[in-house]
Design a protein around this motif. Sequence first.
Motif, PDB file in Angstrom:
ATOM      1  N   ASP A  49      53.334 -44.601   8.359  1.00 29.86           N
ATOM      2  CA  ASP A  49      52.231 -44.115   7.376  1.00 29.86           C
ATOM      3  C   ASP A  49      50.966 -43.196   8.011  1.00 29.86           C
ATOM      4  O   ASP A  49      49.897 -42.478   7.411  1.00 29.86           O
ATOM      5  N   THR A  50      51.095 -42.958   9.311  1.00 27.22           N
ATOM      6  CA  THR A  50      50.305 -42.484  10.376  1.00 27.22           C
ATOM      7  C   THR A  50      49.865 -41.171  10.075  1.00 27.22           C
ATOM      8  O   THR A  50      50.755 -40.696   9.971  1.00 27.22           O
ATOM      9  N   SER A  51      48.526 -40.718  10.329  1.00 25.85           N
ATOM     10  CA  SER A  51      48.609 -39.043  10.540  1.00 25.85           C
ATOM     11  C   SER A  51      48.952 -38.695  11.123  1.00 25.85           C
ATOM     12  O   SER A  51      48.650 -39.557  12.204  1.00 25.85           O
ATOM     13  N   ASP A  52      49.032 -37.108  12.096  1.00 24.34           N
ATOM     14  CA  ASP A  52      49.069 -37.203  12.649  1.00 24.34           C
ATOM     15  C   ASP A  52      48.816 -36.882  13.309  1.00 24.34           C
ATOM     16  O   ASP A  52      48.295 -37.213  14.200  1.00 24.34           O
ATOM     17  N   GLU A  53      47.560 -36.553  13.161  1.00 22.50           N
ATOM     18  CA  GLU A  53      46.028 -36.798  14.136  1.00 22.50           C
ATOM     19  C   GLU A  53      45.380 -38.089  14.430  1.00 22.50           C
ATOM     20  O   GLU A  53      45.297 -38.067  15.561  1.00 22.50           O
TER      21      GLU A  53
END
Length: 586
Positions: A207-211
């Motif tokens: 669930d972590t964003s790419d950034e």
Amino acid sequence: RACLAACTDRALWPCSSGRMTTREMSTASAGHNSNPTSAMPVDRHAVLHKIFVCMDADGSDYVDAMEFKSIFSEIGEKRSDQQLKEIDAIRGRGDKDGRLSTEEFCGFMLEHFADRSDAAFTLEMDVWFERLANSKRKLLLRRVFERMDTDKSGGVSMVEFKALGEEEVGAEMSNVFFRWIEQCTGNGDGMLTADEWVPFVLEMEADTSDEDFQAMVDEWQIILKRKRRVLQLRQVYLKMDADNSGEVDLAEFANLREGTDFDEALPHIFQHLDDMGNADGMLSCNEWIDGMSKIGEDMSDEDFEEEVAKWVRLLTDNQRAIWRKVFAKGNALSFVSTARAAGATHILFVHHGACQASEVSPNVHGTVATGHEFGVGEVLQPLEESLKAADAARPLTNQGTAQCMVAREEWFGRLPVRSVILSSPAVRAKQTALHMAGRADPVQMSAGAKEPDSHAPLVLVEKLHPCVTAGTGSCEELFAQKGFVPLRSYLDAEMGEQAFGLYAEAACKELAASFRAHGKGREKATYVSIFGQAVYINAIAHAVACAAGAPTEVLDPLLDFDLGEAEGILIPLFGGPPIQHLKRPL
């Protein structure tokens, strides 16, 4: 111009969701043309350059073999011989430095797709971009794993993992975290592979964003780079501390010498490092790490790692030479002398046949539940004692019995083996010995059954079974990690030379005593047979060969013997034919 801008603008064409496809770019560029019926051709070079940027996971402006192969494996490219030749051709078109520049990659791919229409090229590139977006995280994590794996073994030990784990979860929890990952995705061998660690992190950070994911990986790389030298120096120190005392004296430090001649510079370096600490005549781990970190602070990472690899090699070679001198004068020589005095000319070491797996499983009370080998029903015993008893009680399988029969027919039955047989007390070793000697009634050879009567005794040597050998904890821990691999892998490991050297000397001491008591009579047969478990009997065979006077060029290949089930090692006691690996036909 519009098409080129779309191809090169990261905002319009990122490597993740929301990007503009190749077809959309072509359509957009056509909209700027005064004649809507004539679409501008796709700028293939710009598109391929964007592919290259996405492949370059570490931002180095080059794509190495890991990045290239991982990407193309991810997108489902078939590994036909022709395509492998094309991949090799890519690397051969440029400067042959083992990595691809954007010019090398784009140049090859432009030729590769020259016969494809723009529509076909566009469809292919859209598939590549979609798959590249999905595989980028995996590549980033493999880069982190590669840096964690400081000894380049292909696996990360708990010590290596702590370089990152201590920073992330604290020193106390890093061990727990390591075991947790092992339990979730590993095989319980005490090592983490990339295939175990990478999927675990991907799932945890799904669930972590790419950034944020990129920022996390960048932070890990910074941590590992900072701690890498400290970890490498600590590993060298553990290797240098041959007696495992926690301190290094000058004699141990002198194992960093090159060749056999005394290096006059080493005592001065030792004193300098000691003076930087408490000047007590001994080097602590902190003194070694602090001193060598300062001495090497101006060295590049590549030069520093090359120097560390050199130190490890020198320590391995010199410590091995020391242990070989110990064998030539210690208990191994005593056993060889006893066998020679009784008229023996060869020692034969045999690995047992295939055996049943352990039926012991831990329960919540810190004890284990065991099955039929301890009687009818379930019996609860302390964990350590039950594990040892269960391991010793494992009998041969039908396959193992058949292997023994084949080995007896092929080589054991043709050798002049003495009547006295030395064996580990483990059931599988005893059964192997009696089957090969032709003294076993298969019906009577179940676990716990008495050995059949024979004119030749089966002498049980307790120290041949590692579970009942005092002081072999390190050997057992290493075996739990590595399993059945050649002895060299164990001796090259941290504390491996020390652990298996001590084990071999202890086993040879009991072998000598047992042979004096039961096998001192002279016979026409001149081969003494010893049955046990591979790796451990490999270590004893190496010690015996050293004591028998085998030269280095003969001893070194012995370290690479990989014994299969019901296979043996034949050591001559008076020179003559070389050491032999007696193999069993498939």
